[in-house]
Design an enzyme around this catalytic site. Structure first.
Site, PDB file in Angstrom:
ATOM      1  N   GLY A  11      65.111  -1.548-107.322  1.00  0.00           N
ATOM      2  CA  GLY A  11      66.102  -2.623-107.182  1.00  0.00           C
ATOM      3  C   GLY A  11      65.729  -3.797-108.066  1.00  0.00           C
ATOM      4  N   ASN A  12      66.301  -4.942-107.800  1.00  0.00           N
ATOM      5  CA  ASN A  12      65.935  -6.144-108.551  1.00  0.00           C
ATOM      6  C   ASN A  12      66.118  -7.371-107.662  1.00  0.00           C
ATOM      7  OD1 ASN A  12      68.695  -7.330-109.058  1.00  0.00           O
ATOM      8  ND2 ASN A  12      68.963  -5.300-109.975  1.00  0.00           N
ATOM      9  N   ARG A  13      65.800  -8.540-108.206  1.00  0.00           N
ATOM     10  CA  ARG A  13      65.703  -9.743-107.362  1.00  0.00           C
ATOM     11  C   ARG A  13      67.023 -10.487-107.174  1.00  0.00           C
ATOM     12  NH1 ARG A  13      60.812 -13.023-109.771  1.00  0.00           N
ATOM     13  NH2 ARG A  13      61.551 -14.497-108.207  1.00  0.00           N
ATOM     14  N   SER A  14      68.131  -9.928-107.636  1.00  0.00           N
ATOM     15  CA  SER A  14      69.404 -10.635-107.478  1.00  0.00           C
ATOM     16  C   SER A  14      69.744 -10.811-105.992  1.00  0.00           C
ATOM     17  CB  SER A  14      70.517  -9.836-108.171  1.00  0.00           C
ATOM     18  OG  SER A  14      71.773 -10.361-107.800  1.00  0.00           O
ATOM     19  N   ALA A  67      73.667  -7.729-111.045  1.00  0.00           N
ATOM     20  CA  ALA A  67      72.510  -7.305-111.834  1.00  0.00           C
ATOM     21  C   ALA A  67      72.444  -5.786-111.721  1.00  0.00           C
ATOM     22  CB  ALA A  67      71.243  -7.961-111.291  1.00  0.00           C
TER      23      ALA A  67
END
Ligand code: CTP
Length: 396
Positions: free
Chosen positions: A208-211, A275
Site C-alpha cells: 500500500g502507500n501512505r495516502s 495514489a
C-alpha cells in the site's frame, strides 16, 4: 428563497435572545432546501430555545460545550472543517462585541475565529442596544469580516418599535445561500479518485502507500458543495463520505480503473487524487504465505496508468477536463509538467512528499501547459482553487 442547499453544511449557532425561537424555523428551512445543519448554542441561547427542539429538527445533537470530550478539546476546529457556512441566529450585542474583539471564550466565538467559511450574522436586540455607539462601533468593524442580514425596523420582543428586530427566517436563509456563493458545477458530473490502492499479496498482507485520501475527499466535498453530481472512487481510507457524494469503495488499481471507467461514461471532469500503485504482485497467494528462506523476492507487474488511459481515450478533445496529481521529492514543476504531457491531461497538481500526507493543510503548485500557480492553505481551499480552474475549462 435561494437555490438548493444540497451538499452544503451550515453550522447554525443560536445565541441568547427572544428571537432564538425563529432559529428553529431557519434550521427547518435550510433542511427543507437540502442542507445539513449542525446545531450549536451559546449558554444563553440554551435559555431561550429547547435543545431537544433544535436537535430534533436538525437530526443531530446540539453542540454547546467547548469541552465535550468527544472532540478532545477541538470542537471548534472539527465543526469549522465540516461547515460550508456559519450562521449566527440571533446575534446578540454581547456576541457581536466578542466577535469584534476576536475572543474565543465560548464555542461559537472560537468557531468564528478558526473558520475559513463565510459567517452570516442576524442581529436581534432592543433598538437602544443596536443604536448604542459601542454596538455600532463593533458592527462597523465586523462588516468587513462577516455578512450581516438585518436587523430590520419593527416591533421587538417587549413591543417597542425600532431598528433591532431580527430579519425573517426566509431572508436569513437567502443571505446564507448568497454567502455560500457559487453553484458553478450545477448539472455537471465530476469523478474524483482518492486514497491509496492496495495490492494484495495474500489474504493478510498487501502493498500500500501512505495516502490518507484527505485531498480527494476535500475535492469531492467542494465539488458537491458547488452543485456537481460527484462520484468518489476511493481506496481504503477512514474518512466519512462528504454530503451528497456517491462513493464507490475499491481496493486494487485494477478495481479502481474499472470503477473510474464506468463513472466516466457521462463525466465532465476527472480529478485523479488517488495514489495508485504503479505495480501489483504477479500472483496473489490464496492462502497465507508461510515464511521460508532468509530473503524473498516478490515479482511485480505494472498496473495500467488509469489517468493516462482516460487521457488517451479523450484524444484531442478537451472534454472531459482531466486533472492529475504528482507527489514528488524534488523538481516538482519539472515532473508535473512532464506528467501533463505524458498523460494528456489539463492540469497536474504537484506537491512535495514532505508536505502532503495526512494533514489538513497543504502546499502545492497547480501546473497547466503554460501556467504555474503556487498555493498554500487548507486542502479544502486548494480543492476549490482546482475546481475554479476546472470550471473555467468547462466554459472554454
Ligand atoms: N496514476 C494513475 N494510474 C497509475 C499511477 C498513477 O492514474 N497507475 C495517476 C495518479 O492518480 C496521479 C498521477 O497519475 O493523478 C500521477 O501519479 P504518480 O504516481 O505521481 O506518477 P506516475 O506516473 O506513477 O510516475 P512516477 O511514480 O514515476 O513519479
Amino acid at each position: 428563497m435561494s437555490a438548493s442547499f444540497t451538499g452544503r453544511t451550515v453550522a447554525l449557532c443560536v445565541a441568547g435572545g427572544i428571537a432564538a425561537y425563529k432559529a428553529v424555523v431557519v434550521a427547518r428551512l435550510l433542511i427543507q432546501a437540502g442542507a445539513k445543519v449542525i446545531p450549536l448554542m451559546t449558554a444563553s441561547g440554551a435559555r431561550f430555545v429547547g435543545k431537544i427542539t433544535l436537535s430534533g429538527v436538525c437530526g443531530e445533537a446540539v453542540i454547546d460545550d467547548m469541552w465535550d470530550p468527544k472532540f478532545s478539546g477541538e470542537a471548534h476546529v472539527a465543526i469549522a472543517e465540516r461547515a460550508d457556512a456559519i450562521a449566527i441566529v440571533p446575534a446578540t450585542a454581547d456576541l457581536l462585541a466578542r466577535l469584534a474583539q476576536g475572543r474565543a471564550d465560548d464555542l461559537v466565538a472560537a468557531l468564528c475565529l478558526v473558520a475559513r467559511s463565510p459567517i452570516v450574522v442576524a442581529p436581534a436586540m432592543h433598538p437602544r442596544m443596536w443604536q448604542h455607539p459601542a454596538t455600532q462601533h463593533n458592527v462597523a468593524l465586523l462588516r468587513e469580516r462577516l455578512h450581516f442580514v438585518g436587523p430590520v425596523h419593527g416591533a421587538v420582543a417587549n413591543g417597542d418599535v425600532g431598528m433591532g428586530r431580527m430579519s425573517e427566517p426566509e431572508a436569513i436563509v437567502a443571505a446564507i445561500g448568497e454567502a455560500l456563493g457559487k453553484r458553478d458545477l450545477e448539472g455537471r458530473h465530476v469523478v474524483v479518485s482518492a486514497g491509496p490502492t492496495v495490492e494484495d499479496l495474500d489474504p493478510v498482507r498487501f502493498i500500500g502507500n501512505r495516502s490518507t485520501g484527505k485531498m480527494g475527499f476535500a475535492v469531492a466535498a467542494a465539488a458537491s458543495a458547488r452543485g456537481a453530481r460527484v462520484t468518489l472512487v476511493s481506496g481504503p481510507v477512514s474518512l466519512a463520505t462528504p454530503p451528497g457524494v456517491a462513493r464507490v469503495d475499491v481496493r486494487s488499481a485494477i478495481d479502481m480503473g474499472d470503477a473510474i471507467d464506468r463513472a466516466m461514461a457521462d463525466a465532465d471532469a476527472l480529478i485523479m487524487a488517488a495514489a495508485v500503485s504503479d505495480y501489483r504482485p504477479r500472483a496473489v497467494d490464496p492462502d497465507k504465505t508461510k515464511k521460508s528462506g532468509d530473503t524473498v523476492t516478490i515479482e511485480l507487474v505494472k498496473n495500467p496508468d488509469l489517468l493516462a488511459r482516460v487521457g488517451a481515450r479523450r484524444g484531442e478533445s478537451k472534454h472531459p477536463v482531466l486533472v492529475g496529481f504528482a507527489v514528488e521529492t524534488r523538481d516538482l514543476v519539472g515532473y508535473a509538467r512532464a506528467k501533463l504531457a505524458q498523460k494528456k491531461v489539463d492540469l497536474v497538481v504537484g506537491n512535495l512528499a514532505a508536505h502532503g500526507f495526512g494533514g489538513d493543510d497543504d502546499e502545492v503548485v497547480i501546473v497547466g501547459a503554460t501556467s504555474e500557480r503556487p498555493l498554500r492553505g487548507s486542502k479544502r481551499a486548494i480543492a476549490d482553487a482546482i475546481l475554479d480552474d476546472v470550471v473555467m475549462r468547462l466554459h472554454a
